[in-house]
Design a protein around this motif. Structure first.
Motif, PDB file in Angstrom:
ATOM      1  N   LYS A   1       0.813  -1.217   0.000  1.00 40.98           N
ATOM      2  CA  LYS A   1       0.000   0.000   0.000  1.00 40.98           C
ATOM      3  C   LYS A   1       0.851   1.274   0.000  1.00 40.98           C
ATOM      4  O   LYS A   1       0.319   2.372  -0.095  1.00 40.98           O
ATOM      5  N   ARG A   2       2.160   1.089   0.177  1.00 37.24           N
ATOM      6  CA  ARG A   2       3.099   2.220   0.253  1.00 37.24           C
ATOM      7  C   ARG A   2       2.737   3.176   1.379  1.00 37.24           C
ATOM      8  O   ARG A   2       2.675   4.404   1.209  1.00 37.24           O
ATOM      9  N   VAL A   3       2.484   2.586   2.532  1.00 35.28           N
ATOM     10  CA  VAL A   3       2.194   3.338   3.752  1.00 35.28           C
ATOM     11  C   VAL A   3       3.001   2.718   4.887  1.00 35.28           C
ATOM     12  O   VAL A   3       3.609   1.668   4.729  1.00 35.28           O
ATOM     13  N   SER A   4       2.981   3.356   6.046  1.00 34.10           N
ATOM     14  CA  SER A   4       3.700   2.817   7.196  1.00 34.10           C
ATOM     15  C   SER A   4       2.907   1.683   7.849  1.00 34.10           C
ATOM     16  O   SER A   4       1.693   1.557   7.663  1.00 34.10           O
ATOM     17  N   ILE A   5       3.625   0.883   8.623  1.00 31.71           N
ATOM     18  CA  ILE A   5       2.950  -0.162   9.399  1.00 31.71           C
ATOM     19  C   ILE A   5       1.965   0.492  10.368  1.00 31.71           C
ATOM     20  O   ILE A   5       0.859  -0.016  10.579  1.00 31.71           O
ATOM     21  N   ALA A   6       2.337   1.607  10.943  1.00 30.50           N
ATOM     22  CA  ALA A   6       1.435   2.312  11.857  1.00 30.50           C
ATOM     23  C   ALA A   6       0.128   2.665  11.162  1.00 30.50           C
ATOM     24  O   ALA A   6      -0.954   2.550  11.758  1.00 30.50           O
ATOM     25  N   TRP A   7       0.198   3.088   9.906  1.00 34.30           N
ATOM     26  CA  TRP A   7      -1.021   3.422   9.169  1.00 34.30           C
ATOM     27  C   TRP A   7      -1.912   2.192   9.026  1.00 34.30           C
ATOM     28  O   TRP A   7      -3.121   2.271   9.209  1.00 34.30           O
ATOM     29  N   VAL A   8      -1.306   1.041   8.678  1.00 35.24           N
ATOM     30  CA  VAL A   8      -2.075  -0.191   8.513  1.00 35.24           C
ATOM     31  C   VAL A   8      -2.749  -0.566   9.835  1.00 35.24           C
ATOM     32  O   VAL A   8      -3.927  -0.929   9.858  1.00 35.24           O
ATOM     33  N   VAL A   9      -2.012  -0.464  10.929  1.00 31.34           N
ATOM     34  CA  VAL A   9      -2.566  -0.811  12.244  1.00 31.34           C
ATOM     35  C   VAL A   9      -3.689   0.147  12.621  1.00 31.34           C
ATOM     36  O   VAL A   9      -4.741  -0.273  13.120  1.00 31.34           O
ATOM     37  N   ARG A  10      -3.497   1.447  12.379  1.00 32.12           N
ATOM     38  CA  ARG A  10      -4.571   2.418  12.683  1.00 32.12           C
ATOM     39  C   ARG A  10      -5.814   2.126  11.865  1.00 32.12           C
ATOM     40  O   ARG A  10      -6.940   2.127  12.387  1.00 32.12           O
ATOM     41  N   GLU A  11      -5.641   1.866  10.582  1.00 31.07           N
ATOM     42  CA  GLU A  11      -6.778   1.584   9.706  1.00 31.07           C
ATOM     43  C   GLU A  11      -7.521   0.333  10.173  1.00 31.07           C
ATOM     44  O   GLU A  11      -8.749   0.307  10.233  1.00 31.07           O
TER      45      GLU A  11
ATOM     46  N   VAL B   1     -13.089  -1.328  15.518  1.00 31.35           N
ATOM     47  CA  VAL B   1     -13.922  -0.616  16.489  1.00 31.35           C
ATOM     48  C   VAL B   1     -15.254  -0.226  15.864  1.00 31.35           C
ATOM     49  O   VAL B   1     -16.304  -0.327  16.504  1.00 31.35           O
ATOM     50  N   ALA B   2     -15.251   0.186  14.616  1.00 26.61           N
ATOM     51  CA  ALA B   2     -16.496   0.557  13.940  1.00 26.61           C
ATOM     52  C   ALA B   2     -17.455  -0.633  13.867  1.00 26.61           C
ATOM     53  O   ALA B   2     -18.664  -0.468  13.988  1.00 26.61           O
ATOM     54  N   GLU B   3     -16.913  -1.829  13.677  1.00 23.98           N
ATOM     55  CA  GLU B   3     -17.746  -3.031  13.606  1.00 23.98           C
ATOM     56  C   GLU B   3     -18.214  -3.493  14.977  1.00 23.98           C
ATOM     57  O   GLU B   3     -19.334  -3.963  15.136  1.00 23.98           O
ATOM     58  N   GLU B   4     -17.366  -3.364  15.988  1.00 23.85           N
ATOM     59  CA  GLU B   4     -17.628  -3.944  17.301  1.00 23.85           C
ATOM     60  C   GLU B   4     -18.316  -3.007  18.288  1.00 23.85           C
ATOM     61  O   GLU B   4     -19.004  -3.481  19.182  1.00 23.85           O
ATOM     62  N   ALA B   5     -18.097  -1.711  18.158  1.00 23.41           N
ATOM     63  CA  ALA B   5     -18.660  -0.760  19.126  1.00 23.41           C
ATOM     64  C   ALA B   5     -20.027  -0.297  18.654  1.00 23.41           C
ATOM     65  O   ALA B   5     -20.169   0.149  17.520  1.00 23.41           O
ATOM     66  N   PRO B   6     -21.034  -0.391  19.516  1.00 21.72           N
ATOM     67  CA  PRO B   6     -22.355   0.078  19.099  1.00 21.72           C
ATOM     68  C   PRO B   6     -22.372   1.598  18.940  1.00 21.72           C
ATOM     69  O   PRO B   6     -21.781   2.313  19.726  1.00 21.72           O
TER      70      PRO B   6
ATOM     71  N   GLN C   1     -17.898   7.111  16.629  1.00 23.93           N
ATOM     72  CA  GLN C   1     -18.199   7.812  15.381  1.00 23.93           C
ATOM     73  C   GLN C   1     -16.880   8.303  14.818  1.00 23.93           C
ATOM     74  O   GLN C   1     -16.154   9.026  15.476  1.00 23.93           O
ATOM     75  N   GLN C   2     -16.603   7.890  13.642  1.00 24.87           N
ATOM     76  CA  GLN C   2     -15.341   8.212  13.018  1.00 24.87           C
ATOM     77  C   GLN C   2     -15.344   9.646  12.524  1.00 24.87           C
ATOM     78  O   GLN C   2     -16.287  10.126  11.915  1.00 24.87           O
TER      79      GLN C   2
END
Length: 65
Positions: free
Chosen positions: A36-46, A52-57, A62-63
């Motif tokens: 993806k030509r991004v940092s590992i931190a970016w992948v982990v954040r994404e 969280v969006a899937e699991e948190a009611p 809210q993103q």
């Protein structure tokens, strides 16, 4: 200026967290980040945002994108 005000975190400062990955997971994160030509931190954040969006009611999560 009051020294207590200087020590308070800035509103735009994001909290930081340290995590440890097993070697297989870390290798997968490295591969994904290179593809993806991004940092590992970016992948982990994404991945974290998606999880969280899937699991948190709603409206607990809210993103802000």
């Amino acid at each position: 200026m009051d020294s207590n005000l200087e020590k308070q975190p800035k509103p735009d400062k994001s909290p930081r967290q340290s995590v440890t990955f097993d070697p297989v997971t870390y290798a997968a994160l490295e591969r994904l980040s290179k593809e993806k030509r991004v940092s590992i931190a970016w992948v982990v954040r994404e991945a974290s945002v998606r999880y969280v969006a899937e699991e948190a009611p709603l409206p607990l999560f809210q993103q802000d994108r």
